[in-house]
Design a protein around this motif. Structure first.
Motif, PDB file in Angstrom:
ATOM      1  N   THR A 123       0.851  -1.190   0.000  1.00  0.00           N
ATOM      2  CA  THR A 123       0.000   0.000   0.000  1.00  0.00           C
ATOM      3  C   THR A 123       0.886   1.239   0.000  1.00  0.00           C
ATOM      4  OG1 THR A 123      -0.120  -0.042   2.422  1.00  0.00           O
ATOM      5  CG2 THR A 123      -1.894  -1.135   1.211  1.00  0.00           C
ATOM      6  N   ILE A 124       0.354   2.327  -0.518  1.00  0.00           N
ATOM      7  CA  ILE A 124       1.077   3.599  -0.533  1.00  0.00           C
ATOM      8  C   ILE A 124       0.781   4.356   0.763  1.00  0.00           C
ATOM      9  CG2 ILE A 124       1.306   5.836  -1.684  1.00  0.00           C
ATOM     10  CD1 ILE A 124       0.663   4.488  -4.298  1.00  0.00           C
ATOM     11  N   ILE A 125       1.841   4.840   1.400  1.00  0.00           N
ATOM     12  CA  ILE A 125       1.681   5.647   2.610  1.00  0.00           C
ATOM     13  C   ILE A 125       1.780   7.116   2.201  1.00  0.00           C
ATOM     14  CG2 ILE A 125       2.656   6.231   4.861  1.00  0.00           C
ATOM     15  CD1 ILE A 125       3.654   3.405   5.084  1.00  0.00           C
ATOM     16  N   THR A 126       0.723   7.837   2.397  1.00  0.00           N
ATOM     17  CA  THR A 126       0.700   9.251   2.018  1.00  0.00           C
ATOM     18  C   THR A 126       1.111  10.163   3.164  1.00  0.00           C
ATOM     19  OG1 THR A 126      -1.666   9.322   2.553  1.00  0.00           O
ATOM     20  CG2 THR A 126      -1.072   8.876   0.262  1.00  0.00           C
ATOM     21  N   ASP A 127       0.962   9.685   4.392  1.00  0.00           N
ATOM     22  CA  ASP A 127       1.354  10.473   5.557  1.00  0.00           C
ATOM     23  C   ASP A 127       2.862  10.351   5.760  1.00  0.00           C
ATOM     24  OD1 ASP A 127       1.713  11.767   7.929  1.00  0.00           O
ATOM     25  OD2 ASP A 127       0.211  10.633   9.060  1.00  0.00           O
ATOM     26  N   LYS A 128       3.612  11.351   5.327  1.00  0.00           N
ATOM     27  CA  LYS A 128       5.067  11.286   5.357  1.00  0.00           C
ATOM     28  C   LYS A 128       5.635  11.234   6.771  1.00  0.00           C
ATOM     29  CE  LYS A 128       5.182  11.493   0.893  1.00  0.00           C
ATOM     30  NZ  LYS A 128       5.470  10.268   0.113  1.00  0.00           N
ATOM     31  N   THR A 129       4.855  11.654   7.749  1.00  0.00           N
ATOM     32  CA  THR A 129       5.359  11.614   9.121  1.00  0.00           C
ATOM     33  C   THR A 129       5.496  10.183   9.631  1.00  0.00           C
ATOM     34  OG1 THR A 129       3.121  11.784  10.066  1.00  0.00           O
ATOM     35  CG2 THR A 129       4.294  13.839   9.611  1.00  0.00           C
ATOM     36  N   LYS A 130       4.866   9.239   8.936  1.00  0.00           N
ATOM     37  CA  LYS A 130       4.952   7.832   9.327  1.00  0.00           C
ATOM     38  C   LYS A 130       6.089   7.106   8.613  1.00  0.00           C
ATOM     39  CE  LYS A 130       0.031   7.435  10.437  1.00  0.00           C
ATOM     40  NZ  LYS A 130      -1.237   6.709  10.172  1.00  0.00           N
ATOM     41  N   SER A 131       6.867   7.857   7.869  1.00  0.00           N
ATOM     42  CA  SER A 131       7.970   7.245   7.125  1.00  0.00           C
ATOM     43  C   SER A 131       9.111   6.859   8.059  1.00  0.00           C
ATOM     44  CB  SER A 131       8.489   8.212   6.064  1.00  0.00           C
ATOM     45  OG  SER A 131       9.677   7.705   5.476  1.00  0.00           O
ATOM     46  N   PRO A 132       9.595   5.608   7.977  1.00  0.00           N
ATOM     47  CA  PRO A 132      10.752   5.218   8.791  1.00  0.00           C
ATOM     48  C   PRO A 132      12.056   5.789   8.256  1.00  0.00           C
ATOM     49  CG  PRO A 132      10.108   3.419   7.361  1.00  0.00           C
ATOM     50  CD  PRO A 132       9.074   4.491   7.171  1.00  0.00           C
ATOM     51  N   PHE A 133      11.997   6.417   7.069  1.00  0.00           N
ATOM     52  CA  PHE A 133      13.202   6.988   6.475  1.00  0.00           C
ATOM     53  C   PHE A 133      13.451   8.424   6.927  1.00  0.00           C
ATOM     54  CE2 PHE A 133      11.572   3.724   3.605  1.00  0.00           C
ATOM     55  CZ  PHE A 133      12.688   2.907   3.492  1.00  0.00           C
ATOM     56  N   ILE A 134      12.507   8.991   7.689  1.00  0.00           N
ATOM     57  CA  ILE A 134      12.732  10.296   8.313  1.00  0.00           C
ATOM     58  C   ILE A 134      13.375  10.032   9.666  1.00  0.00           C
ATOM     59  CG2 ILE A 134      11.686  12.400   9.200  1.00  0.00           C
ATOM     60  CD1 ILE A 134       9.425  12.033   7.234  1.00  0.00           C
ATOM     61  N   THR A 135      14.657  10.185   9.735  1.00  0.00           N
ATOM     62  CA  THR A 135      15.376   9.835  10.961  1.00  0.00           C
ATOM     63  C   THR A 135      15.137  10.878  12.037  1.00  0.00           C
ATOM     64  OG1 THR A 135      17.353  10.963  10.162  1.00  0.00           O
ATOM     65  CG2 THR A 135      17.174   8.606   9.707  1.00  0.00           C
ATOM     66  N   GLN A 136      14.901  10.405  13.222  1.00  0.00           N
ATOM     67  CA  GLN A 136      14.761  11.280  14.388  1.00  0.00           C
ATOM     68  C   GLN A 136      15.729  10.774  15.458  1.00  0.00           C
ATOM     69  OE1 GLN A 136      10.720  11.799  15.579  1.00  0.00           O
ATOM     70  NE2 GLN A 136      10.014  12.265  13.531  1.00  0.00           N
ATOM     71  N   GLU A 137      17.015  10.912  15.122  1.00  0.00           N
ATOM     72  CA  GLU A 137      18.043  10.376  15.993  1.00  0.00           C
ATOM     73  C   GLU A 137      18.112  11.153  17.306  1.00  0.00           C
ATOM     74  OE1 GLU A 137      19.606   7.727  15.436  1.00  0.00           O
ATOM     75  OE2 GLU A 137      19.171   7.379  13.326  1.00  0.00           O
ATOM     76  N   LYS A 138      18.499  10.445  18.334  1.00  0.00           N
ATOM     77  CA  LYS A 138      18.639  11.079  19.640  1.00  0.00           C
ATOM     78  C   LYS A 138      19.936  11.882  19.720  1.00  0.00           C
ATOM     79  CE  LYS A 138      18.356   9.968  24.566  1.00  0.00           C
ATOM     80  NZ  LYS A 138      18.220   8.877  25.556  1.00  0.00           N
ATOM     81  N   PHE A 139      20.938  11.484  18.913  1.00  0.00           N
ATOM     82  CA  PHE A 139      22.226  12.166  18.907  1.00  0.00           C
ATOM     83  C   PHE A 139      22.689  12.397  17.469  1.00  0.00           C
ATOM     84  CE2 PHE A 139      22.012   9.701  22.808  1.00  0.00           C
ATOM     85  CZ  PHE A 139      22.361  10.638  23.772  1.00  0.00           C
ATOM     86  N   LEU A 140      23.540  13.392  17.297  1.00  0.00           N
ATOM     87  CA  LEU A 140      24.165  13.611  16.001  1.00  0.00           C
ATOM     88  C   LEU A 140      25.541  14.211  16.204  1.00  0.00           C
ATOM     89  CD1 LEU A 140      22.981  16.806  14.161  1.00  0.00           C
ATOM     90  CD2 LEU A 140      22.502  16.438  16.570  1.00  0.00           C
ATOM     91  N   ILE A 141      26.395  14.010  15.185  1.00  0.00           N
ATOM     92  CA  ILE A 141      27.749  14.551  15.213  1.00  0.00           C
ATOM     93  C   ILE A 141      27.804  15.776  14.301  1.00  0.00           C
ATOM     94  CG2 ILE A 141      30.170  14.144  14.620  1.00  0.00           C
ATOM     95  CD1 ILE A 141      29.816  11.254  15.303  1.00  0.00           C
ATOM     96  N   LYS A 142      28.360  16.858  14.826  1.00  0.00           N
ATOM     97  CA  LYS A 142      28.588  18.067  14.041  1.00  0.00           C
ATOM     98  C   LYS A 142      29.903  18.677  14.472  1.00  0.00           C
ATOM     99  CE  LYS A 142      26.412  22.338  12.481  1.00  0.00           C
ATOM    100  NZ  LYS A 142      25.226  23.222  12.596  1.00  0.00           N
ATOM    101  N   SER A 377       4.370   0.273   1.812  1.00  0.00           N
ATOM    102  CA  SER A 377       4.406  -0.604   2.979  1.00  0.00           C
ATOM    103  C   SER A 377       3.791  -1.944   2.597  1.00  0.00           C
ATOM    104  CB  SER A 377       3.622   0.019   4.134  1.00  0.00           C
ATOM    105  OG  SER A 377       3.482  -0.911   5.201  1.00  0.00           O
ATOM    106  N   SER A 378       4.469  -3.026   2.940  1.00  0.00           N
ATOM    107  CA  SER A 378       3.973  -4.354   2.595  1.00  0.00           C
ATOM    108  C   SER A 378       3.018  -4.877   3.657  1.00  0.00           C
ATOM    109  CB  SER A 378       5.144  -5.339   2.459  1.00  0.00           C
ATOM    110  OG  SER A 378       5.651  -5.685   3.746  1.00  0.00           O
ATOM    111  N   GLU A 379       2.371  -5.973   3.352  1.00  0.00           N
ATOM    112  CA  GLU A 379       1.656  -6.714   4.376  1.00  0.00           C
ATOM    113  C   GLU A 379       2.667  -7.398   5.275  1.00  0.00           C
ATOM    114  OE1 GLU A 379      -0.218 -10.431   2.863  1.00  0.00           O
ATOM    115  OE2 GLU A 379       0.519  -9.777   0.917  1.00  0.00           O
ATOM    116  N   LYS A 380       2.236  -8.043   6.347  1.00  0.00           N
ATOM    117  CA  LYS A 380       3.161  -8.715   7.258  1.00  0.00           C
ATOM    118  C   LYS A 380       3.924  -9.821   6.531  1.00  0.00           C
ATOM    119  CE  LYS A 380       2.296  -9.754  11.425  1.00  0.00           C
ATOM    120  NZ  LYS A 380       1.754 -10.306  12.693  1.00  0.00           N
ATOM    121  N   LEU A 381       5.233  -9.868   6.749  1.00  0.00           N
ATOM    122  CA  LEU A 381       6.063 -10.875   6.109  1.00  0.00           C
ATOM    123  C   LEU A 381       6.427 -12.025   7.046  1.00  0.00           C
ATOM    124  CD1 LEU A 381       8.552  -8.729   3.980  1.00  0.00           C
ATOM    125  CD2 LEU A 381       6.318  -9.690   3.327  1.00  0.00           C
ATOM    126  N   THR A 382       6.342 -11.790   8.352  1.00  0.00           N
ATOM    127  CA  THR A 382       6.710 -12.814   9.324  1.00  0.00           C
ATOM    128  C   THR A 382       5.534 -13.041  10.284  1.00  0.00           C
ATOM    129  OG1 THR A 382       7.707 -11.168  10.789  1.00  0.00           O
ATOM    130  CG2 THR A 382       9.160 -12.256   9.215  1.00  0.00           C
TER     131      THR A 382
END
Length: 383
Positions: A123-142, A377-382
């Motif tokens: 299925t297509i996910i239109t709500d981009k906030t649910k994307s796992p590719f938007i990283t919300q890391e707790k730490f970052l290096i700068k 997003s796929s259906e359940k694989l496991t």
């Protein structure tokens, strides 16, 4: 009937008893006559368990069994010590086939066979906030400093940097349970590679004045333009040092060479295996016990761009425009499933997969694919 005839019959019966009884006893104990080797030998067995339950499990093209109503496994006994072919079939699923050795008085097991649908629903996910590719890391290096970061809820921003550094002069870091308790999995334990080339570990919940523990004796040579990544589990630490994979030897407290020309490496969820890839080849190495070395798990016709663990027994590989699911059981042949490059969303809508990014969510057991700007997003694989 004459006495002599009766005696003859009795002797024949007694003789047959002494001949047949050992044969029956040996047969009941699992012994068979191997006509190829022309000798009596002990037999073994094969145990197969699949998810979901198979329609048929066929051994050597002649022994066909079907798992029971409340079972997804079969056990076949009295197999001669030799190579035996196992074929698993289920309607609308890809077949699973493997040739396995059977030893005398032993049971060969394949306990975690995953069967995959030929037409996995996406299925297509239109709500981009649910994307796992938007990283919300707790730490970052700068600028070689580690900062605590925070992304606002429902924000497409990667991170918002806090102003005070948590650690200074670091080249790479990993949040890890290495050498600690399960609390470490809540990101309290951290290991990092300093710009001085030494590897350190500490507890972020400890006092800021606490001295971090130095893990290695001999530092790495750190290059400003270099690429460094730490891969760790509860027992092992690896460092990808500009494509050279190094392993922390806890006996010598030194970093030993592990593999060269490595693009990336991933440790399995159960910490028992590590896979790493370079170019078109993907290798596996057993961490849980003494190993004979790396094993070539998959050879791609095109360069491998990423791989992720589906569970402890299967991995997902992206290569050019292809997504491949492979088992890690390298006994005999390795079963591989290549997903269709064109995904049918509906009868009228189709998505062409090009240069995909992949992510598998262990919580919902779904595969996420980012192709272009389309998130699938796929259906359940496991199970």
């Amino acid at each position: 009937m004459k006495k002599k005839i009766r005696l003859t019959i009795l002797l024949v019966c007694v003789g047959c008893f002494f001949v047949i009884t050992p044969v029956l006893v040996a047969y009941s104990m699992g012994y068979r006559f191997d006509f190829q080797k022309m000798k009596i030998t002990a037999t073994g067995g094969i145990y197969v368990r699949t998810f979901p339950a198979a329609d048929q499990i066929i051994i050597d093209s002649k022994i066909t069994q079907k798992p029971g109503m409340f079972s997804n496994s079969i056990f076949v006994q009295s197999l001669l010590p030799n190579e035996h072919a196992v074929l698993v079939k289920k309607t609308s699923y890809y077949d699973y086939f493997k040739t396995l050795p059977v030893q005398e008085k032993e049971v060969t097991k394949i306990e975690n066979v995953l069967l995959f649908k030929k037409d996995i629903q996406f299925t297509i996910i239109t709500d981009k906030t649910k994307s796992p590719f938007i990283t919300q890391e707790k730490f970052l290096i700068k600028n070689n400093n580690l900062y605590y970061s925070d992304a606002p809820e429902n924000s497409e921003l990667t991170v918002v940097q806090k102003s005070t550094p948590v650690l200074k002069k670091i080249a790479a870091f990993a949040l890890s349970p290495f050498g600690g308790s399960p609390v470490g999995r809540q990101n309290n334990n951290i290991i990092w590679l300093g710009t001085d080339g030494f590897l350190y570990k500490s507890d972020l919940s400890a006092s800021p004045a606490a001295e971090p523990a130095k893990i290695i004796l001999t530092p790495l040579k750190i290059v400003k333009t270099g690429s460094y990544k730490i891969i760790s589990d509860s027992k092992n630490i690896f460092i990808n040092n500009n494509g050279n994979l190094l392993f922390l030897n806890t006996k010598t407290n030194e970093l030993d060479d592990f593999a060269g020309q490595v693009k990336d490496a991933k440790i399995s969820p159960d910490d028992k295996n590590i896979v790493y890839f370079s170019g078109k080849n993907l290798y596996i190495f057993l961490l849980s016990k003494e190993s004979d070395g790396k094993v070539l798990l998959y050879k791609s016709p095109e360069e491998i761009t990423d791989c992720i663990w589906l569970n402890n027994d299967y991995i997902i590989i992206s290569s050019a425009n292809k997504i491949i699911i492979s088992e890690i059981d390298y006994r005999g042949n390795i079963n591989v499933v290549t997903l269709p490059q064109t995904i049918n969303i509906s009868q009228t809508e189709k998505i062409e997969v090009k240069n995909p990014e992949i992510f598998f969510n262990q919580q919902d057991a779904k595969l996420y694919i980012l192709t272009g700007k389309t998130l699938l997003s796929s259906e359940k694989l496991t199970p």
